[in-house]
Design a protein around this motif. Structure first.
Motif, PDB file in Angstrom:
ATOM      1  N   PHE A 143      34.875  87.298  10.325  1.00  0.00           N
ATOM      2  CA  PHE A 143      35.845  86.577   9.713  1.00  0.00           C
ATOM      3  C   PHE A 143      36.183  87.561   8.400  1.00  0.00           C
ATOM      4  CE2 PHE A 143      37.571  83.897   6.463  1.00  0.00           C
ATOM      5  CZ  PHE A 143      38.338  82.863   6.974  1.00  0.00           C
ATOM      6  N   VAL A 144      37.219  88.365   8.583  1.00  0.00           N
ATOM      7  CA  VAL A 144      37.575  89.082   7.742  1.00  0.00           C
ATOM      8  C   VAL A 144      38.642  88.472   6.648  1.00  0.00           C
ATOM      9  CG1 VAL A 144      38.743  91.653   7.158  1.00  0.00           C
ATOM     10  CG2 VAL A 144      37.323  91.111   9.308  1.00  0.00           C
ATOM     11  N   PRO A 145      38.557  88.109   5.515  1.00  0.00           N
ATOM     12  CA  PRO A 145      39.372  87.289   4.588  1.00  0.00           C
ATOM     13  C   PRO A 145      40.598  87.893   4.543  1.00  0.00           C
ATOM     14  CG  PRO A 145      37.527  87.692   3.440  1.00  0.00           C
ATOM     15  CD  PRO A 145      37.071  88.215   4.695  1.00  0.00           C
ATOM     16  N   THR A 146      41.504  87.497   4.789  1.00  0.00           N
ATOM     17  CA  THR A 146      43.182  88.039   4.479  1.00  0.00           C
ATOM     18  C   THR A 146      44.084  86.655   3.994  1.00  0.00           C
ATOM     19  OG1 THR A 146      43.181  88.282   6.775  1.00  0.00           O
ATOM     20  CG2 THR A 146      43.893  89.975   5.589  1.00  0.00           C
ATOM     21  N   PHE A 147      44.747  86.794   2.940  1.00  0.00           N
ATOM     22  CA  PHE A 147      45.536  85.982   2.192  1.00  0.00           C
ATOM     23  C   PHE A 147      46.908  86.424   2.037  1.00  0.00           C
ATOM     24  CE2 PHE A 147      41.193  85.373   1.078  1.00  0.00           C
ATOM     25  CZ  PHE A 147      40.791  83.969   1.850  1.00  0.00           C
ATOM     26  N   PRO A 165      36.159  74.660  15.867  1.00  0.00           N
ATOM     27  CA  PRO A 165      37.384  74.631  15.246  1.00  0.00           C
ATOM     28  C   PRO A 165      37.483  74.962  13.845  1.00  0.00           C
ATOM     29  CG  PRO A 165      36.256  72.252  15.979  1.00  0.00           C
ATOM     30  CD  PRO A 165      35.279  73.517  16.068  1.00  0.00           C
ATOM     31  N   GLY A 166      38.544  75.509  13.264  1.00  0.00           N
ATOM     32  CA  GLY A 166      38.578  76.170  12.089  1.00  0.00           C
ATOM     33  C   GLY A 166      37.797  77.509  11.788  1.00  0.00           C
ATOM     34  N   SER A 167      37.404  78.098  12.794  1.00  0.00           N
ATOM     35  CA  SER A 167      36.670  79.306  12.598  1.00  0.00           C
ATOM     36  C   SER A 167      37.668  80.342  12.432  1.00  0.00           C
ATOM     37  CB  SER A 167      35.765  79.434  13.587  1.00  0.00           C
ATOM     38  OG  SER A 167      36.345  79.405  15.202  1.00  0.00           O
ATOM     39  N   GLY A 168      38.877  80.181  12.729  1.00  0.00           N
ATOM     40  CA  GLY A 168      39.783  81.286  12.436  1.00  0.00           C
ATOM     41  C   GLY A 168      40.339  82.036  13.661  1.00  0.00           C
ATOM     42  N   LYS A 169      40.088  81.264  14.765  1.00  0.00           N
ATOM     43  CA  LYS A 169      40.552  82.156  16.190  1.00  0.00           C
ATOM     44  C   LYS A 169      42.120  82.239  16.126  1.00  0.00           C
ATOM     45  CE  LYS A 169      39.094  78.355  18.516  1.00  0.00           C
ATOM     46  NZ  LYS A 169      38.597  77.626  17.469  1.00  0.00           N
ATOM     47  N   SER A 170      42.728  81.246  15.871  1.00  0.00           N
ATOM     48  CA  SER A 170      44.313  81.430  16.158  1.00  0.00           C
ATOM     49  C   SER A 170      44.780  82.344  14.991  1.00  0.00           C
ATOM     50  CB  SER A 170      44.892  80.045  15.777  1.00  0.00           C
ATOM     51  OG  SER A 170      44.701  79.188  16.833  1.00  0.00           O
ATOM     52  N   SER A 171      44.368  82.459  13.790  1.00  0.00           N
ATOM     53  CA  SER A 171      44.989  83.525  12.861  1.00  0.00           C
ATOM     54  C   SER A 171      44.300  84.887  13.288  1.00  0.00           C
ATOM     55  CB  SER A 171      44.045  83.182  11.738  1.00  0.00           C
ATOM     56  OG  SER A 171      44.363  81.992  11.207  1.00  0.00           O
ATOM     57  N   ASN A 199      36.602  76.182   5.996  1.00  0.00           N
ATOM     58  CA  ASN A 199      37.963  76.708   6.523  1.00  0.00           C
ATOM     59  C   ASN A 199      38.968  75.470   6.788  1.00  0.00           C
ATOM     60  OD1 ASN A 199      37.131  79.187   6.279  1.00  0.00           O
ATOM     61  ND2 ASN A 199      37.391  79.747   8.487  1.00  0.00           N
ATOM     62  N   PHE A 225      40.111  74.050   3.526  1.00  0.00           N
ATOM     63  CA  PHE A 225      40.934  75.232   3.137  1.00  0.00           C
ATOM     64  C   PHE A 225      42.445  74.809   3.923  1.00  0.00           C
ATOM     65  CE2 PHE A 225      43.108  79.391   3.521  1.00  0.00           C
ATOM     66  CZ  PHE A 225      43.358  79.693   2.188  1.00  0.00           C
ATOM     67  N   ARG A 226      42.342  74.884   4.984  1.00  0.00           N
ATOM     68  CA  ARG A 226      43.606  74.321   5.982  1.00  0.00           C
ATOM     69  C   ARG A 226      44.374  73.402   5.455  1.00  0.00           C
ATOM     70  NH1 ARG A 226      42.900  74.933  12.380  1.00  0.00           N
ATOM     71  NH2 ARG A 226      41.464  73.459  11.860  1.00  0.00           N
TER      72      ARG A 226
HETATM   73  N1  LIG Z   1      40.816  86.012   8.290  1.00  0.00           N
HETATM   74  C1  LIG Z   1      41.220  84.925   7.227  1.00  0.00           C
HETATM   75  N2  LIG Z   1      41.249  85.198   5.966  1.00  0.00           N
HETATM   76  C2  LIG Z   1      41.588  83.930   5.372  1.00  0.00           C
HETATM   77  N3  LIG Z   1      41.844  82.661   5.807  1.00  0.00           N
HETATM   78  C3  LIG Z   1      41.741  82.463   7.302  1.00  0.00           C
HETATM   79  C4  LIG Z   1      41.642  83.680   8.085  1.00  0.00           C
HETATM   80  N4  LIG Z   1      41.450  83.353   9.246  1.00  0.00           N
HETATM   81  C5  LIG Z   1      41.658  81.851   9.008  1.00  0.00           C
HETATM   82  N5  LIG Z   1      41.923  81.459   7.771  1.00  0.00           N
HETATM   83  C6  LIG Z   1      42.150  79.985   7.486  1.00  0.00           C
HETATM   84  O1  LIG Z   1      41.256  79.336   8.067  1.00  0.00           O
HETATM   85  C7  LIG Z   1      41.732  77.898   8.483  1.00  0.00           C
HETATM   86  C8  LIG Z   1      41.485  77.850  10.058  1.00  0.00           C
HETATM   87  O2  LIG Z   1      41.806  79.007  10.649  1.00  0.00           O
HETATM   88  P1  LIG Z   1      42.573  78.661  12.286  1.00  0.00           P
HETATM   89  O3  LIG Z   1      43.641  77.671  12.128  1.00  0.00           O
HETATM   90  O4  LIG Z   1      43.023  80.060  12.682  1.00  0.00           O
HETATM   91  O5  LIG Z   1      41.412  78.554  12.981  1.00  0.00           O
HETATM   92  P2  LIG Z   1      41.086  78.141  14.542  1.00  0.00           P
HETATM   93  O6  LIG Z   1      39.756  78.437  14.951  1.00  0.00           O
HETATM   94  O7  LIG Z   1      42.302  78.418  15.250  1.00  0.00           O
HETATM   95  O8  LIG Z   1      41.166  76.252  14.380  1.00  0.00           O
HETATM   96  P3  LIG Z   1      41.249  75.197  15.681  1.00  0.00           P
HETATM   97  O9  LIG Z   1      40.563  75.537  16.762  1.00  0.00           O
HETATM   98  O10 LIG Z   1      40.933  73.950  14.749  1.00  0.00           O
HETATM   99  O11 LIG Z   1      42.803  75.348  15.836  1.00  0.00           O
HETATM  100  C9  LIG Z   1      43.244  78.198   8.232  1.00  0.00           C
HETATM  101  O12 LIG Z   1      43.710  77.695   7.147  1.00  0.00           O
HETATM  102  C10 LIG Z   1      43.446  79.667   8.146  1.00  0.00           C
HETATM  103  O13 LIG Z   1      44.617  80.001   7.245  1.00  0.00           O
END
Ligand SMILES: Nc1ncnc2c1ncn2[C@@H]1O[C@H](COP(=O)(O)OP(=O)(O)OP(=O)(O)O)[C@@H](O)[C@H]1O
Length: 507
Positions: free
Chosen positions: A487-491, A356-362, A442, A445-446
């Motif tokens: 995880f390529v940070p983008t804001f 969870p929170g690993s950035g999958k959805s982003s 993450n 941060f979310r």
């Molecule tokens: N490439 C990125 N750069 C900067 N911040 C990011 C990036 N990817 C994700 N984040 C931040 O990290 C947090 C978690 O990301 P995200 O919701 O995409 O994760 P997830 O794996 O889909 O989580 P979950 O399984 O809990 O739904 C969010 O606040 C998101 O803005």
């Protein structure tokens, strides 16, 4: 007529303290203490038969204590009849005994000298600067603020910030958490005097206390009790101060720095204090015995100095500490890339795997949905059955599909692989390449980026569950490929980037 140290444990001998003589007590024949943690020269005693006081100086490096309070290396305290001395903190306890002397009342008592601070405290009072009690205000149930005295008076000053529990005070009962609002005492015998002297000698500093109080959010501590306790502490300190009590998981909670910005805005005329001079003192410092690192990380996030209570109050040398495993600044300064990932023109299914929170959805949103894949996500579709039926329909109608769930186990993935093979569509697995600690970062941060920070966070247990259930994805499950997604940070803005670069977790 004699003064002596009487051991609590009668198997050790009494130690005589002749009038005016320095007696060194430690490991050795005099005390018969054999404990190697005890220095041979652990404590120096000098009894004064006239005043019936005994000066007690800690010379050895490990903590000794007077009346249960650590003394500190190089520090001299004064004990009296019946006081207790621990040669090592909590161990080898002795009582100070005066025998065969006239009763105390018959000794003429000189009037006590008024300490410097009390005269200036009276002065503060005369000027109307130090009231009896201060003022409370609150930001809902997220933050409670107590101001005592005229903190604005020292305009545009530097900040000397202190944590409260374990730094200025500790429990009287010796328990980790206080039993009630009266279960407190100053951490050291010298705490009040040290703070008063510091703020008298350094009038270009403002005194701030910042205390995370999660116990209030979960109902273990009442606001009324906390208020009474803070008022009592502050009135005994007698120094103008702002106390911030933070029950919520919001942007004010250490190590996040919102509270500092608030202070600077409201009590320092929006002038940033000098980071070279300002400092924060707290016991959550990442040493072996510490429960967290939040005080040290708070100071690091602010770029100001840091001291443990032992360093500030006792003049001890800094001890070793451990930094968190995830260093957000390093990642921002050295971002990885995802250039190794290509997308075919033909139909496919991608199954995501990650904490969870690993950035999958982003990642899915910015890289995959832009290529017209159908999004299968449990958060939006609500049930597993709905996810499977949406995926099946999309595959049958010739569309590519991305399954954006955590998918830790083979069986979670097998159901989708079965659907794809029925439609003769190849399946790739995209595994998020981030650590447990980064996922927690993450998640925080979310939580902090939300409109109502502190709400809707994924609980820590969900991360442990993912970790324990994870079966590493492999090609033999039916994938044509298993790729790691960096995880390529983008804001979206600099403020978010700045927040991401701070230490957000407490350890
Ligand atoms: N490439 C990125 N750069 C900067 N911040 C990011 C990036 N990817 C994700 N984040 C931040 O990290 C947090 C978690 O990301 P995200 O919701 O995409 O994760 P997830 O794996 O889909 O989580 P979950 O399984 O809990 O739904 C969010 O606040 C998101 O803005």
């Amino acid at each position: 007529m004699t003064c002596l140290l009487r051991p609590q444990d009668p198997k050790f001998p009494e130690i005589p303290l002749p009038d005016g003589e320095v007696v060194t007590v430690g490991r050795g024949p005099l005390s018969k203490i054999k404990d190697s943690r005890c220095s041979r020269t652990q404590l120096e005693f000098r009894a004064n038969y006239k005043t019936r006081k005994v000066s007690v100086k800690q010379v050895g490096p490990n903590e000794s204590a007077l009346n249960g309070t650590p003394i500190g290396i190089g520090i001299e305290e004064v004990g009296k009849e019946n006081d207790s001395v621990d040669i090592l903190f909590g161990e080898h306890r002795y009582k100070i005994v005066f025998e065969g002397l006239p009763p105390l009342e018959s000794i003429p008592v000189k009037p006590a000298k008024i300490p410097k601070m009390f005269s200036s405290k009276d002065q503060f009072k005369k000027d109307g600067i130090l009231p009896k009690v201060g003022e409370w205000k609150s930001k809902g149930d997220q933050l409670h603020i107590y101001t005592y005295g005229d903190i604005i008076r020292r305009a545009k000053a530097n900040i000397a910030g202190f944590d409260m529990d374990g730094t200025i005070i500790t429990t009287k009962s010796g328990k980790v958490f206080p039993k009630d609002d009266k279960d407190w005492r100053f951490l050291y015998n010298s705490t009040v005097q040290k703070l008063q002297t510091f703020f008298e000698d350094n009038d270009n500093f403002k005194f701030v206390i910042v205390t995370n109080q999660a116990g209030m959010a979960n109902g273990k501590t009442s606001l009324e009790g906390m208020k009474k306790k803070v008022e009592a502490i502050v009135s005994q300190l007698g120094i103008p101060v702002v106390v911030y009590i933070i029950p919520g998981r919001n942007e004010y909670r250490k190590p996040v720095t919102g509270i500092w910005n608030l202070f600077v805005e409201e009590y320092n005329e929006s002038v940033e204090p000098n980071p070279q001079e300002s400092f924060f003192c707290g016991d959550a410092a990442g040493r072996k015995k510490d429960h967290s690192l939040s005080d040290r990380l708070f100071a690091l996030n602010l770029g100001i100095g840091f001291k443990t209570p032992e360093e500030f109050f006792m003049g001890q040398k800094p001890q070793e500490f451990t930094m968190p495993l995830f260093q957000p600044r390093k990642l921002l300064d050295n971002p990885p890339s995802n250039d190794h990932i290509q997308y075919p023109d033909s139909q496919e299914m991608i199954i995501m795997v990650g904490f969870p929170g690993s950035g999958k959805s982003s990642f899915v949103k910015s890289q995959i949905l832009t290529r017209s894949y159908v999004h299968v996500n449990r958060d939006t579709l609500k049930t597993a059955a709905k996810c499977l039926s949406v995926a099946d329909e999309a595959l049958k109608s010739g569309k590519s599909v991305v399954v954006d769930n955590t998918n830790p186990e083979r069986k979670d993935r097998a159901e989708y692989i079965k659907l794809a093979s029925k439609s003769k569509v190849p399946v790739r697995c995209f595994k998020m390449n981030i650590t447990h600690n980064q996922a927690l970062h993450n998640n925080r941060f979310r939580e902090l980026s939300r409109e109502n920070p502190g709400q809707g966070s994924v609980p820590a247990v969900a991360f442990n569950t993912f970790k324990s259930r994870l079966q590493e994805p492999t090609k033999d499950e039916g994938f044509t490929d298993v790729l790691l997604v960096n995880f390529v940070p983008t804001f979206s803005d600099d403020k978010k980037r700045e927040l991401y670069g701070k230490y957000l977790l407490e350890k």
